[in-house]
Design a protein around this motif. Sequence first.
Motif, PDB file in Angstrom:
ATOM      1  N   LEU A  75       0.826  -1.201   0.000  1.00 14.55           N
ATOM      2  CA  LEU A  75       0.000   0.000   0.000  1.00 14.55           C
ATOM      3  C   LEU A  75       0.865   1.258   0.000  1.00 14.55           C
ATOM      4  N   LYS A  76       1.950   1.227   0.750  1.00 15.70           N
ATOM      5  CA  LYS A  76       2.847   2.382   0.800  1.00 15.70           C
ATOM      6  C   LYS A  76       3.473   2.644  -0.569  1.00 15.70           C
ATOM      7  N   ILE A  77       3.806   1.566  -1.283  1.00 14.01           N
ATOM      8  CA  ILE A  77       4.388   1.712  -2.621  1.00 14.01           C
ATOM      9  C   ILE A  77       3.381   2.367  -3.559  1.00 14.01           C
ATOM     10  N   ALA A  78       2.115   1.951  -3.448  1.00 16.86           N
ATOM     11  CA  ALA A  78       1.069   2.540  -4.287  1.00 16.86           C
ATOM     12  C   ALA A  78       0.896   4.020  -3.963  1.00 16.86           C
ATOM     13  N   GLU A  79       0.950   4.344  -2.682  1.00 17.24           N
ATOM     14  CA  GLU A  79       0.827   5.743  -2.273  1.00 17.24           C
ATOM     15  C   GLU A  79       1.990   6.567  -2.832  1.00 17.24           C
ATOM     16  N   GLY A  80       3.200   5.984  -2.757  1.00 13.59           N
ATOM     17  CA  GLY A  80       4.378   6.683  -3.269  1.00 13.59           C
ATOM     18  C   GLY A  80       4.300   6.903  -4.770  1.00 13.59           C
ATOM     19  N   ALA A  81       3.837   5.878  -5.493  1.00 14.43           N
ATOM     20  CA  ALA A  81       3.712   5.989  -6.948  1.00 14.43           C
ATOM     21  C   ALA A  81       2.704   7.064  -7.319  1.00 14.43           C
ATOM     22  N   ALA A  82       1.623   7.138  -6.550  1.00 20.96           N
ATOM     23  CA  ALA A  82       0.605   8.153  -6.823  1.00 20.96           C
ATOM     24  C   ALA A  82       1.163   9.557  -6.591  1.00 20.96           C
ATOM     25  N   LEU A  83       1.952   9.714  -5.535  1.00 22.74           N
ATOM     26  CA  LEU A  83       2.554  11.017  -5.247  1.00 22.74           C
ATOM     27  C   LEU A  83       3.537  11.428  -6.342  1.00 22.74           C
ATOM     28  N   MET A  84       4.336  10.463  -6.804  1.00 20.47           N
ATOM     29  CA  MET A  84       5.348  10.768  -7.825  1.00 20.47           C
ATOM     30  C   MET A  84       4.725  11.129  -9.168  1.00 20.47           C
ATOM     31  N   THR A  85       3.587  10.540  -9.460  1.00 25.65           N
ATOM     32  CA  THR A  85       2.967  10.763 -10.776  1.00 25.65           C
ATOM     33  C   THR A  85       1.827  11.766 -10.745  1.00 25.65           C
ATOM     34  N   GLY A  86       1.544  12.291  -9.558  1.00 29.44           N
ATOM     35  CA  GLY A  86       0.468  13.267  -9.458  1.00 29.44           C
ATOM     36  C   GLY A  86      -0.893  12.669  -9.761  1.00 29.44           C
ATOM     37  N   THR A  87      -1.061  11.406  -9.413  1.00 28.76           N
ATOM     38  CA  THR A  87      -2.336  10.729  -9.660  1.00 28.76           C
ATOM     39  C   THR A  87      -2.960  10.287  -8.343  1.00 28.76           C
ATOM     40  N   THR A  88      -4.119   9.715  -8.437  1.00 30.06           N
ATOM     41  CA  THR A  88      -4.784   9.175  -7.248  1.00 30.06           C
ATOM     42  C   THR A  88      -4.951   7.665  -7.417  1.00 30.06           C
ATOM     43  N   HIS A  89      -5.175   6.996  -6.340  1.00 28.47           N
ATOM     44  CA  HIS A  89      -5.403   5.556  -6.420  1.00 28.47           C
ATOM     45  C   HIS A  89      -6.482   5.147  -5.421  1.00 28.47           C
ATOM     46  N   ARG A  90      -7.105   4.034  -5.712  1.00 25.51           N
ATOM     47  CA  ARG A  90      -8.155   3.512  -4.836  1.00 25.51           C
ATOM     48  C   ARG A  90      -7.841   2.050  -4.522  1.00 25.51           C
ATOM     49  N   VAL A  91      -7.925   1.681  -3.266  1.00 24.27           N
ATOM     50  CA  VAL A  91      -7.639   0.311  -2.842  1.00 24.27           C
ATOM     51  C   VAL A  91      -8.951  -0.452  -2.700  1.00 24.27           C
ATOM     52  N   GLU A  92      -9.024  -1.571  -3.386  1.00 24.99           N
ATOM     53  CA  GLU A  92     -10.199  -2.435  -3.275  1.00 24.99           C
ATOM     54  C   GLU A  92      -9.746  -3.771  -2.703  1.00 24.99           C
ATOM     55  N   PHE A  93     -10.088  -4.020  -1.455  1.00 26.55           N
ATOM     56  CA  PHE A  93      -9.636  -5.228  -0.756  1.00 26.55           C
ATOM     57  C   PHE A  93     -10.595  -6.372  -1.086  1.00 26.55           C
ATOM     58  N   LEU A  94     -10.081  -7.403  -1.739  1.00 25.87           N
ATOM     59  CA  LEU A  94     -10.926  -8.514  -2.174  1.00 25.87           C
ATOM     60  C   LEU A  94     -10.901  -9.700  -1.214  1.00 25.87           C
ATOM     61  N   GLY A  95      -9.848  -9.851  -0.456  1.00 26.27           N
ATOM     62  CA  GLY A  95      -9.802 -10.980   0.469  1.00 26.27           C
ATOM     63  C   GLY A  95      -8.393 -11.263   0.938  1.00 26.27           C
ATOM     64  N   GLY A  96      -8.276 -12.247   1.797  1.00 26.91           N
ATOM     65  CA  GLY A  96      -6.967 -12.623   2.305  1.00 26.91           C
ATOM     66  C   GLY A  96      -7.073 -13.874   3.151  1.00 26.91           C
ATOM     67  N   CYS A  97      -6.017 -14.661   3.170  1.00 26.03           N
ATOM     68  CA  CYS A  97      -6.017 -15.861   4.010  1.00 26.03           C
ATOM     69  C   CYS A  97      -4.577 -16.247   4.333  1.00 26.03           C
ATOM     70  N   TYR A  98      -4.427 -17.053   5.350  1.00 25.75           N
ATOM     71  CA  TYR A  98      -3.112 -17.509   5.793  1.00 25.75           C
ATOM     72  C   TYR A  98      -2.690 -18.763   5.025  1.00 25.75           C
ATOM     73  N   ASN A  99      -1.399 -19.099   5.150  1.00 27.93           N
ATOM     74  CA  ASN A  99      -0.948 -20.400   4.672  1.00 27.93           C
ATOM     75  C   ASN A  99      -1.362 -21.449   5.700  1.00 27.93           C
ATOM     76  N   LEU A 100      -1.526 -22.684   5.255  1.00 32.94           N
ATOM     77  CA  LEU A 100      -1.983 -23.738   6.159  1.00 32.94           C
ATOM     78  C   LEU A 100      -0.840 -24.208   7.056  1.00 32.94           C
ATOM     79  N   LEU A 101      -1.101 -24.218   8.347  1.00 33.42           N
ATOM     80  CA  LEU A 101      -0.106 -24.661   9.323  1.00 33.42           C
ATOM     81  C   LEU A 101      -0.279 -26.170   9.523  1.00 33.42           C
ATOM     82  N   PRO A 102       0.698 -26.973   9.123  1.00 36.01           N
ATOM     83  CA  PRO A 102       0.533 -28.430   9.204  1.00 36.01           C
ATOM     84  C   PRO A 102       0.601 -28.957  10.630  1.00 36.01           C
ATOM     85  N   ASN A 103       0.124 -30.172  10.794  1.00 34.25           N
ATOM     86  CA  ASN A 103       0.236 -30.846  12.086  1.00 34.25           C
ATOM     87  C   ASN A 103       0.531 -32.319  11.799  1.00 34.25           C
ATOM     88  N   LYS A 104       1.779 -32.688  11.957  1.00 34.24           N
ATOM     89  CA  LYS A 104       2.214 -34.037  11.593  1.00 34.24           C
ATOM     90  C   LYS A 104       1.551 -35.103  12.461  1.00 34.24           C
TER      91      LYS A 104
END
Length: 212
Positions: free
Chosen positions: A1-30
Amino acid sequence: LKIAEGAALMTGTTHRVEFLGGCYNLLPNKTLSELVVSNMREISPPEYTEEELEFAKKIGETVPKEQKRDALRKAEFPNLERYVDVDLVQEVLDPWDEGKVMAGSTDVSDVSWVTPTMEFGTTAFVLGAPGHSWQAVACSGMSIGHKSLIFAAKTIAGAALDLITKPELLKRAQEEFKKRMKDRAYKCPIPDDVQPPLEVARAAAEAAMKKG
């Protein structure tokens, strides 16, 4: 997100974040994995009728041999060449994917960061058929798939009974979980203020319907 903010500042543009989802990696149990494999072998995989084997053979013929070989290769399937001509796996294989990353996502992974968890698979359709394909649906929707479900249910029940009647097993699974979680804690990757992306899902469904 910080990189996107920086790119927007450098180019004089705006950006919008659309969060679609997220999940963890599976923690195994032998501990749980070994318990489940043990139960699968004690119960034994399903036996198939001639009709089911013939059905699987016909479905298997629709999966190109090279496509099947490639799928098994990507999954690092053990003794690959031995299974190229196999339609239904009728044995309990030794686990071979420890430390591997599965090309997919599941919220079961989030659960594995809260309590000891494991996943296993049973033969519901012909080997090499893509997931969510018509071949998978055809097999899963008939007695082959039903036998797969019964086998899985018996395995889960047997493993659960072992954990209830053998406290030392449950303790080992919990201790392994605590060891893997050392200095780590689960935090939901989805911010509290994020709403389900219903518009995205609706657009995808409409696009799929138009193609159909």
